[in-house]
Design a protein around this motif. Structure first.
Motif, PDB file in Angstrom:
ATOM      1  N   ALA A  45       0.822  -1.211   0.000  1.00  0.00           N
ATOM      2  CA  ALA A  45       0.000   0.000   0.000  1.00  0.00           C
ATOM      3  C   ALA A  45       0.855   1.258   0.000  1.00  0.00           C
ATOM      4  O   ALA A  45       0.528   2.237  -0.680  1.00  0.00           O
ATOM      5  CB  ALA A  45      -0.951   0.002   1.197  1.00  0.00           C
ATOM      6  N   THR A  66     -11.050   9.983  -2.443  1.00  0.00           N
ATOM      7  CA  THR A  66      -9.989   9.833  -1.457  1.00  0.00           C
ATOM      8  C   THR A  66      -8.937  10.869  -1.817  1.00  0.00           C
ATOM      9  O   THR A  66      -8.461  10.900  -2.955  1.00  0.00           O
ATOM     10  CB  THR A  66      -9.403   8.410  -1.497  1.00  0.00           C
ATOM     11  OG1 THR A  66     -10.465   7.474  -1.257  1.00  0.00           O
ATOM     12  CG2 THR A  66      -8.327   8.224  -0.450  1.00  0.00           C
ATOM     13  N   ARG A  73      -2.937   5.713   0.774  1.00  0.00           N
ATOM     14  CA  ARG A  73      -2.242   4.570   1.392  1.00  0.00           C
ATOM     15  C   ARG A  73      -3.181   3.825   2.344  1.00  0.00           C
ATOM     16  O   ARG A  73      -3.270   2.595   2.310  1.00  0.00           O
ATOM     17  CB  ARG A  73      -0.994   5.027   2.148  1.00  0.00           C
ATOM     18  CG  ARG A  73      -0.261   3.880   2.850  1.00  0.00           C
ATOM     19  CD  ARG A  73       0.879   4.362   3.742  1.00  0.00           C
ATOM     20  NE  ARG A  73       0.556   5.511   4.560  1.00  0.00           N
ATOM     21  CZ  ARG A  73      -0.203   5.491   5.671  1.00  0.00           C
ATOM     22  NH1 ARG A  73      -0.726   4.352   6.092  1.00  0.00           N
ATOM     23  NH2 ARG A  73      -0.426   6.584   6.362  1.00  0.00           N
ATOM     24  N   GLU A  74      -3.897   4.560   3.190  1.00  0.00           N
ATOM     25  CA  GLU A  74      -4.821   3.928   4.134  1.00  0.00           C
ATOM     26  C   GLU A  74      -5.923   3.155   3.401  1.00  0.00           C
ATOM     27  O   GLU A  74      -6.288   2.049   3.810  1.00  0.00           O
ATOM     28  CB  GLU A  74      -5.437   4.983   5.055  1.00  0.00           C
ATOM     29  CG  GLU A  74      -4.442   5.566   6.025  1.00  0.00           C
ATOM     30  CD  GLU A  74      -4.974   6.772   6.787  1.00  0.00           C
ATOM     31  OE1 GLU A  74      -6.180   7.084   6.697  1.00  0.00           O
ATOM     32  OE2 GLU A  74      -4.159   7.406   7.495  1.00  0.00           O
ATOM     33  N   LEU A  75      -6.442   3.738   2.338  1.00  0.00           N
ATOM     34  CA  LEU A  75      -7.467   3.053   1.538  1.00  0.00           C
ATOM     35  C   LEU A  75      -6.927   1.734   1.012  1.00  0.00           C
ATOM     36  O   LEU A  75      -7.572   0.685   1.136  1.00  0.00           O
ATOM     37  CB  LEU A  75      -7.915   3.939   0.374  1.00  0.00           C
ATOM     38  CG  LEU A  75      -8.761   3.240  -0.689  1.00  0.00           C
ATOM     39  CD1 LEU A  75     -10.158   2.977  -0.172  1.00  0.00           C
ATOM     40  CD2 LEU A  75      -8.795   4.056  -1.957  1.00  0.00           C
ATOM     41  N   TRP A  76      -5.722   1.765   0.422  1.00  0.00           N
ATOM     42  CA  TRP A  76      -5.173   0.545  -0.167  1.00  0.00           C
ATOM     43  C   TRP A  76      -4.755  -0.466   0.889  1.00  0.00           C
ATOM     44  O   TRP A  76      -4.770  -1.670   0.636  1.00  0.00           O
ATOM     45  CB  TRP A  76      -4.059   0.878  -1.162  1.00  0.00           C
ATOM     46  CG  TRP A  76      -4.689   1.371  -2.417  1.00  0.00           C
ATOM     47  CD1 TRP A  76      -4.768   2.657  -2.865  1.00  0.00           C
ATOM     48  CD2 TRP A  76      -5.428   0.583  -3.346  1.00  0.00           C
ATOM     49  NE1 TRP A  76      -5.504   2.708  -4.024  1.00  0.00           N
ATOM     50  CE2 TRP A  76      -5.924   1.455  -4.337  1.00  0.00           C
ATOM     51  CE3 TRP A  76      -5.725  -0.770  -3.441  1.00  0.00           C
ATOM     52  CZ2 TRP A  76      -6.689   0.999  -5.400  1.00  0.00           C
ATOM     53  CZ3 TRP A  76      -6.492  -1.222  -4.503  1.00  0.00           C
ATOM     54  CH2 TRP A  76      -6.966  -0.344  -5.468  1.00  0.00           C
ATOM     55  N   GLU A  77      -4.406  -0.034   2.083  1.00  0.00           N
ATOM     56  CA  GLU A  77      -4.142  -0.996   3.161  1.00  0.00           C
ATOM     57  C   GLU A  77      -5.399  -1.820   3.425  1.00  0.00           C
ATOM     58  O   GLU A  77      -5.327  -3.042   3.597  1.00  0.00           O
ATOM     59  CB  GLU A  77      -3.704  -0.278   4.437  1.00  0.00           C
ATOM     60  CG  GLU A  77      -2.285   0.230   4.373  1.00  0.00           C
ATOM     61  CD  GLU A  77      -1.899   1.097   5.570  1.00  0.00           C
ATOM     62  OE1 GLU A  77      -2.786   1.482   6.378  1.00  0.00           O
ATOM     63  OE2 GLU A  77      -0.703   1.404   5.683  1.00  0.00           O
ATOM     64  N   LYS A  78      -6.558  -1.161   3.447  1.00  0.00           N
ATOM     65  CA  LYS A  78      -7.825  -1.865   3.677  1.00  0.00           C
ATOM     66  C   LYS A  78      -8.164  -2.780   2.505  1.00  0.00           C
ATOM     67  O   LYS A  78      -8.541  -3.941   2.696  1.00  0.00           O
ATOM     68  CB  LYS A  78      -8.954  -0.855   3.898  1.00  0.00           C
ATOM     69  CG  LYS A  78      -8.816  -0.086   5.181  1.00  0.00           C
ATOM     70  CD  LYS A  78      -9.888   0.985   5.289  1.00  0.00           C
ATOM     71  CE  LYS A  78      -9.593   1.905   6.463  1.00  0.00           C
ATOM     72  NZ  LYS A  78     -10.446   3.095   6.438  1.00  0.00           N
ATOM     73  N   VAL A  79      -8.059  -2.269   1.289  1.00  0.00           N
ATOM     74  CA  VAL A  79      -8.395  -3.062   0.100  1.00  0.00           C
ATOM     75  C   VAL A  79      -7.479  -4.274  -0.008  1.00  0.00           C
ATOM     76  O   VAL A  79      -7.941  -5.397  -0.260  1.00  0.00           O
ATOM     77  CB  VAL A  79      -8.316  -2.206  -1.180  1.00  0.00           C
ATOM     78  CG1 VAL A  79      -8.450  -3.064  -2.429  1.00  0.00           C
ATOM     79  CG2 VAL A  79      -9.373  -1.101  -1.156  1.00  0.00           C
ATOM     80  N   ALA A  81      -5.919  -5.874   2.239  1.00  0.00           N
ATOM     81  CA  ALA A  81      -6.072  -6.847   3.327  1.00  0.00           C
ATOM     82  C   ALA A  81      -6.864  -8.065   2.860  1.00  0.00           C
ATOM     83  O   ALA A  81      -6.712  -9.159   3.410  1.00  0.00           O
ATOM     84  CB  ALA A  81      -6.756  -6.193   4.521  1.00  0.00           C
ATOM     85  N   ASN A  82      -7.677  -7.891   1.828  1.00  0.00           N
ATOM     86  CA  ASN A  82      -8.461  -8.996   1.266  1.00  0.00           C
ATOM     87  C   ASN A  82      -7.708  -9.772   0.197  1.00  0.00           C
ATOM     88  O   ASN A  82      -8.289 -10.664  -0.427  1.00  0.00           O
ATOM     89  CB  ASN A  82      -9.770  -8.458   0.688  1.00  0.00           C
ATOM     90  CG  ASN A  82     -10.633  -7.839   1.760  1.00  0.00           C
ATOM     91  OD1 ASN A  82     -10.763  -8.371   2.851  1.00  0.00           O
ATOM     92  ND2 ASN A  82     -11.210  -6.681   1.463  1.00  0.00           N
TER      93      ASN A  82
END
Length: 140
Positions: A45, A66, A73-79, A81-82
């Motif tokens: 991310a 965003t 970066r925070e958005l892609w950390e969440k995405v 994670a899957n």
């Protein structure tokens, strides 16, 4: 392309090396999409966020925006994670005017289209300024 690799020696054997991180900058606007896919598939991310200008705007998730490298970066950390997998998509011809470029790809996932505006940086590399990863027709 400018590429810097960092290697670490495995504790199990001094001959075994593991790739820890790669920092590659986009020397042309078309590099950004390839680098995005490589970093997304590496669950990087921070590496994805590094492809964007500090105050970049991304039209994602659908229906919202965003804003800023940290938020991206925070958005892609969440995405990431899957553990999604991304495929390289062949770029459409890039439009360039001075230090601004419009890149686009026809998506393989049925998202309608993808388009990004990139800006040449003082060091000659390119970063995304605006990113519209999905153009989905509005139901009427």
């Amino acid at each position: 392309m400018e590429r810097h690799a960092v290697w670490a020696v495995s504790p199990s054997t001094s001959n075994e090396r593991h790739h820890v991180s790669v920092t590659e900058k986009a020397l042309k606007p078309e590099d950004l999409t390839r680098l995005f896919v490589e970093r997304a598939n590496d669950a990087d991310a921070a590496g994805i966020a590094a492809l964007y200008e500090e105050h970049a705007v991304m039209a994602y998730p659908p229906g919202s925006t965003t804003v800023g490298r940290d938020a991206i970066r925070e958005l892609w950390e969440k995405v990431l994670a899957n553990a999604p997998r991304f495929e390289q998509e062949p770029p459409l011809p890039t439009l360039v005017s001075g230090d601004i470029a419009l890149t686009s790809t026809p998506p393989k996932d049925g998202a309608g289209a993808r388009a990004q505006v990139a800006r040449r940086q003082p060091d000659g590399t390119w970063l995304r300024l605006l990113d519209q990863p999905e153009f989905i027709p509005i139901a009427r």
